[in-house]
Design an enzyme around this catalytic site. Structure first.
Site, PDB file in Angstrom:
ATOM      1  N   GLU A   1      -4.958  -3.842  -1.994  1.00 40.56           N
ATOM      2  CA  GLU A   1      -6.404  -3.595  -1.976  1.00 40.56           C
ATOM      3  C   GLU A   1      -6.742  -2.336  -1.187  1.00 40.56           C
ATOM      4  O   GLU A   1      -7.874  -1.871  -1.209  1.00 40.56           O
ATOM      5  CB  GLU A   1      -7.167  -4.819  -1.443  1.00 40.56           C
ATOM      6  N   ARG A   2      -5.734  -1.777  -0.468  1.00 39.49           N
ATOM      7  CA  ARG A   2      -6.025  -0.542   0.288  1.00 39.49           C
ATOM      8  C   ARG A   2      -5.866   0.696  -0.593  1.00 39.49           C
ATOM      9  O   ARG A   2      -6.472   1.725  -0.333  1.00 39.49           O
ATOM     10  CB  ARG A   2      -5.078  -0.433   1.473  1.00 39.49           C
TER      11      ARG A   2
ATOM     12  N   CYS B   1       9.616   1.776   3.586  1.00 42.68           N
ATOM     13  CA  CYS B   1      10.539   0.677   3.912  1.00 42.68           C
ATOM     14  C   CYS B   1      11.960   1.206   4.063  1.00 42.68           C
ATOM     15  O   CYS B   1      12.830   0.501   4.555  1.00 42.68           O
ATOM     16  CB  CYS B   1      10.494  -0.387   2.838  1.00 42.68           C
TER      17      CYS B   1
ATOM     18  N   LYS C   1      -1.131  -7.162  -9.166  1.00 46.44           N
ATOM     19  CA  LYS C   1      -2.097  -7.254  -8.062  1.00 46.44           C
ATOM     20  C   LYS C   1      -1.698  -6.176  -7.049  1.00 46.44           C
ATOM     21  O   LYS C   1      -0.858  -6.393  -6.185  1.00 46.44           O
ATOM     22  CB  LYS C   1      -2.009  -8.662  -7.448  1.00 46.44           C
TER      23      LYS C   1
ATOM     24  N   PHE D   1       0.811  -1.224   0.000  1.00 48.60           N
ATOM     25  CA  PHE D   1       0.000   0.000   0.000  1.00 48.60           C
ATOM     26  C   PHE D   1       0.841   1.269   0.000  1.00 48.60           C
ATOM     27  O   PHE D   1       0.365   2.328  -0.376  1.00 48.60           O
ATOM     28  CB  PHE D   1      -0.933   0.012   1.229  1.00 48.60           C
TER      29      PHE D   1
END
Ligand code: NAD
Length: 499
Positions: free
Chosen positions: A176-177, A281, A173, A149
């Site tokens: 989803e957030r 990160c 992919k 995300f």
């Protein structure tokens, strides 16, 4: 409420599974859209179509593929503000930071504009009498990118640009957030001339990811996210015979030597520790000053800088320093970790727990927190907090600071602040971390180098972007060729050197 889609065969496709995830506005805590979660069957169909489209795309010469990247790059520049707004709306980061997210992805697209030179093979003329050898780099087929995300534009671009330039089709992919940026990038790729089906954006959760890992057509998986999921995906992909590179979490240390410019170090720590609410990160989450005097002087400089930080929604203007964290659960987890730091005896110099913003009481905001006297046995040291929390661990010597950094299970990024070239050089040479900054707090390498951590921050082979990506997304075929000229001896039965 807005219902998002997948992006299949060059157009939006409604979800068919009946399952959805909420896409939140992190600044208000409200649901602003819902994203379909693909079933295994939807994923398999998208892969099958991608496999058909990949054949023609791989046969398109590399220069023409690179031209698609040229148009795509121009479209990203044209739509920079729109893309940044999409990032901020779902992620919550400030607009200048979101522009940086798009920009660092765009820079990888720019390298891909010169992709043909990175796809060139190797040739040995006359490797033996009348014998030539050549190696070519061929695409893998259909590959997958699974992204986190926290960089909704940059990391999808790090994955898709090299993969497509190499002649692969990709199933992307996204998280989803924060799914909308990837969908918009897919539209721009269609506008840039990418043939339908070559990039399929499939939204989903574990069900879609597992289907992807077990799909026999998928040849390689590039993942970025948390360490436990990176390790899981690497294991399952590798067991299924896929090439995999899975980048995980981090706990990045900055060593501050007594001879460092402490004002510059403090500025760097505030930006690298609290920027994007610590959800990077490559965030610096551990400051390691060497010597008591350095530690005391650093705290003295950090406190006023941190107290000045402005926390708010991205819509509040460009002088906001950072926004909310991604979800209410993430906020709860971070607050719980701060509690644990206090319980385990760390000194909470600045407490961000009580932070609240008028009009945004349900937003996922957390004020900046600063801990001193943190020790390696504490949860706040062991866990990747991924929030606006900086921990100071005091070290008695350079060797002790280096050992602390090296003993940490993560190895994504690290930095040293010093005025001494010998110390900096020694650190860069010895430290077991993939990306090192010298008087530079967030050493994300430029796009023509490559990005990758060591230890538990990465599983698999090769780094992301740069020349490594062109190796990851291609396989090598080597041809040994002899063209007879005249009468030759009979067959040879011994395996021997080409003399
Ligand atoms: P995450 O691991 O929760 O999710 C990443 C992706 O994996 C998402 O697409 C998600 O849908 C999928 N996923 C989640 N759980 C899954 C499961 N059980 N099975 C299969 N798939 C699953 O990570 P996140 O919270 O989105 O991102 C934050 C993390 O990413 C942090 O740990 C951060 O350090 C890391 N990160 C690493 C890098 C790097 O290059 N090393 C870069 C950015 C972020």
């Amino acid at each position: 409420m807005q219902e998002l889609s997948h992006y299949i065969d060059g157009k939006h496709a409604k979800g068919g599974s009946g399952r959805f995830a909420d896409v939140m506005n992190p600044a208000t805590g409200e649901v602003q859209a819902r994203v379909p979660l693909a079933s295994a069957a939807e994923l398999d169909n998208a892969v099958a179509r991608a496999a058909e489209a990949q054949v023609g795309w791989a046969a398109t010469n590399p220069q023409r593929r690179a031209r698609v990247m040229m148009k795509f790059g121009a479209l990203i520049v044209e739509h920079m503000d729109e893309l940044a707004e999409l990032v901020s709306r779902e992620h919550g980061k400030t607009l200048p930071d979101a522009r940086g997210d798009v920009q660092r992805g765009l820079e990888v697209v720019e390298v891909c504009m010169g992709g043909p030179s990175l796809l060139k093979g190797e040739f040995t003329d006359n490797g033996g009498p009348g014998i030539d050898l050549y190696s070519m780099r061929q695409p893998l087929g259909v590959v997958a990118g699974i992204t986190p995300f926290n960089f909704p534009a940059m990391i999808p671009l790090w994955k898709l640009a090299p993969a497509l330039t190499c002649g692969n089709a990709m199933i992307l992919k996204p998280s989803e957030r924060c799914p909308s940026t990837a969908l918009r990038l897919a539209e721009l790729l269609t506008e840039a001339g990418l043939p339908d089906g070559v990039l399929q954006v499939v939204n989903g959760d574990k069900e879609a990811v597992d289907a992807l890992l077990d799909n026999e057509t998928i040849q390689a998986v590039g993942f970025v996210g948390s360490t436990p999921i990176a390790q899981y995906i690497y294991g399952r992909a590798a067991t299924n015979g896929k090439r995999a590179q899975c980048f995980g979490g981090a706990k990045n240390h900055m060593i501050i030597m007594p001879d460092a410019d402490l004002d510059k170090a403090a500025d760097a720590l505030v930006g690298a520790g609290y920027g994007a609410a610590g959800e990077r990160c490559m965030a610096i989450s551990v400051a390691v000053p060497v010597g008591k005097e350095t530690a005391d002087a650093l705290i003295e400089r950090l406190v006023p800088r941190i107290e000045k930080l402005k926390v708010g929604p991205y819509t509040a203007g460009e002088d906001v320093d950072y926004g909310p964290v991604i979800t209410a659960q993430a906020k709860e987890r971070i607050l719980g970790l701060i509690d644990s730091g206090v319980e385990q005896g760390a000194e909470l110099v600045i407490d961000g727990r009580g932070f609240s913003l008028q009009g945004y009481e349900n937003g996922h905001f957390i004020g900046p927190s600063l801990f001193d006297n943190v020790t390696p046995d504490m949860e706040i040291y062991k866990e990747e907090i991924f929030g606006p929390v900086l921990s100071q661990v005091r070290a008695g010597s350079y060797e002790e600071a280096l050992k602390l950094t090296m003993d940490n299970p993560y190895g994504n990024g690290t930095a040293i602040y010093t005025a001494d070239g010998d110390t900096a050089r020694d650190f860069a040479h010895r430290v077991n971390v993939g990306m090192v900054g010298i008087n530079f707090p967030i050493p994300v390498p430029l796009s023509y180098h490559t990005f990758g951590g060591w230890k538990k921050s990465a599983f698999g082979d090769l780094n992301q972007y740069g020349p490594d990506a062109f190796r990851f997304y291609t396989k090598t075929k080597t041809v040994t060729a002899r063209w007879f000229s005249g009468i030759k001896d009979g067959g040879e039965f011994n395996f021997k050197a080409m003399d």
